[in-house]
Enzyme design. Structure first.
Site, PDB file in Angstrom:
ATOM      1  N   THR A  27      60.874  22.098  27.981  1.00 11.87           N
ATOM      2  CA  THR A  27      59.283  22.017  27.812  1.00 11.87           C
ATOM      3  C   THR A  27      58.764  20.676  27.411  1.00 11.87           C
ATOM      4  O   THR A  27      59.523  19.819  26.954  1.00 11.87           O
ATOM      5  CB  THR A  27      58.789  23.092  26.970  1.00 11.87           C
ATOM      6  OG1 THR A  27      59.042  22.521  25.500  1.00 11.87           O
ATOM      7  CG2 THR A  27      59.284  24.427  26.965  1.00 11.87           C
ATOM      8  N   VAL A  84      65.778  19.282  20.013  1.00 11.91           N
ATOM      9  CA  VAL A  84      64.574  18.526  19.750  1.00 11.91           C
ATOM     10  C   VAL A  84      64.367  17.552  20.595  1.00 11.91           C
ATOM     11  O   VAL A  84      65.138  16.329  20.775  1.00 11.91           O
ATOM     12  CB  VAL A  84      64.472  17.954  18.201  1.00 11.91           C
ATOM     13  CG1 VAL A  84      63.253  17.328  17.964  1.00 11.91           C
ATOM     14  CG2 VAL A  84      64.803  19.077  17.322  1.00 11.91           C
ATOM     15  N   LYS A  85      63.036  17.527  21.482  1.00 12.21           N
ATOM     16  CA  LYS A  85      62.620  16.234  22.496  1.00 12.21           C
ATOM     17  C   LYS A  85      61.945  15.340  21.701  1.00 12.21           C
ATOM     18  O   LYS A  85      60.870  15.768  21.055  1.00 12.21           O
ATOM     19  CB  LYS A  85      62.005  17.182  23.302  1.00 12.21           C
ATOM     20  CG  LYS A  85      62.373  16.518  24.915  1.00 12.21           C
ATOM     21  CD  LYS A  85      61.633  17.354  25.724  1.00 12.21           C
ATOM     22  CE  LYS A  85      61.760  16.761  27.224  1.00 12.21           C
ATOM     23  NZ  LYS A  85      60.793  17.587  28.094  1.00 12.21           N
ATOM     24  N   ILE A  86      62.586  14.052  21.930  1.00 11.37           N
ATOM     25  CA  ILE A  86      61.624  13.174  21.266  1.00 11.37           C
ATOM     26  C   ILE A  86      61.541  11.930  22.064  1.00 11.37           C
ATOM     27  O   ILE A  86      62.399  11.374  22.785  1.00 11.37           O
ATOM     28  CB  ILE A  86      62.858  12.574  19.815  1.00 11.37           C
ATOM     29  CG1 ILE A  86      62.900  13.818  18.864  1.00 11.37           C
ATOM     30  CG2 ILE A  86      62.222  11.161  19.323  1.00 11.37           C
ATOM     31  CD1 ILE A  86      63.988  13.374  17.868  1.00 11.37           C
TER      32      ILE A  86
END
Ligand code: E4P
Length: 216
Positions: A27, A84-86
């Site tokens: 997402t 965790v998208k960073i």
């Protein structure tokens, strides 16, 4: 090759999972905004549907290293499958270094060059997400980026996996598969396009007509 579904629409995820070929979900803040729902509500539903890596992005307003680490720790606690998208920034890289040592899985997003992917891999990112479609949109060959990253990661045996992102059409998926991207994260519409061909539809119709004619 793994397939992730690139959406925050829970119904699309449910439908896609029924095919039995979905390995994870990605997402981003724009997809969450499009769903019209809160990040936590969407993610809490997705983790019940898919038992595989689920990328949830930090808030777009979280930009300094300490805040990224804090928020990443919160996201990772939601469920064992959370990644965790960073975004790819210097502070993001510092945070990924710390998070990888704490065994928190990360997906470095908004990758547009091989150097960015190399830095992310060296920092210990679990995944990098090169955006093919957005490069194609500005007349730069996104697929060349996939090829460069795949070669570099192979040369040095990096464990970081390549998620081909910003996929817009079935040929993007085919080209990524030929180049050895570990994962393609695919919008629902493209996933359905992967299964269809007009000659298949015409063939089914003809078989049906011939079967009915011979069984009158
Ligand atoms: C997934 O990780 C990306 O956020 C997504 O594929 C971006 O796609 P877009 O370029 O179509 O917005």
């Amino acid at each position: 090759m793994k397939f992730f579904i690139d959406t925050a629409e829970v119904e699309e995820i449910k439908n896609a999972v029924e095919f039995g070929i979905i390995d994870g979900v990605t997402t981003n803040p724009s997809l969450i905004a499009k769903s019209g729902r809160k990040f936590e509500d969407v993610i809490n539903e997705i983790v019940k549907i898919v038992d595989g890596p689920i990328s949830g992005e930090i808030k777009a307003t979280t930009t300094n290293c300490d805040d990224i680490i804090k928020e990443a720790e919160e996201i990772s606690k939601i469920n064992k499958n959370m990644v965790v998208k960073i975004p790819m920034t210097p502070d993001g890289i510092k945070a990924i270094n710390v998070l990888s040592k704490k065994n928190i899985k990360t997906n470095v997003t908004l990758i547009f060059t091989a150097t960015q992917a190399l830095i992310a891999a060296k920092a210990g990112a679990t995944y990098v997400s090169p955006f093919i479609g957005r490069l194609d949109d500005i007349s730069t060959r996104g697929m060349e980026l996939i090829e460069e990253i795949a070669t570099i990661f192979r040369n040095y045996d990096f464990k970081t996996e390549i998620i081909a992102a910003s996929i817009r059409n079935p040929l993007h998926v085919v080209d990524c598969a030929m180049l050895g991207a570990d994962i393609a994260t695919i919008p629902y519409k493209v996933l359905m396009q992967l299964m269809s061909h007009p000659l298949t539809d015409i063939g089914i119709e003809k078989f049906k007509k011939d079967y009915l004619n011979s069984n009158k």
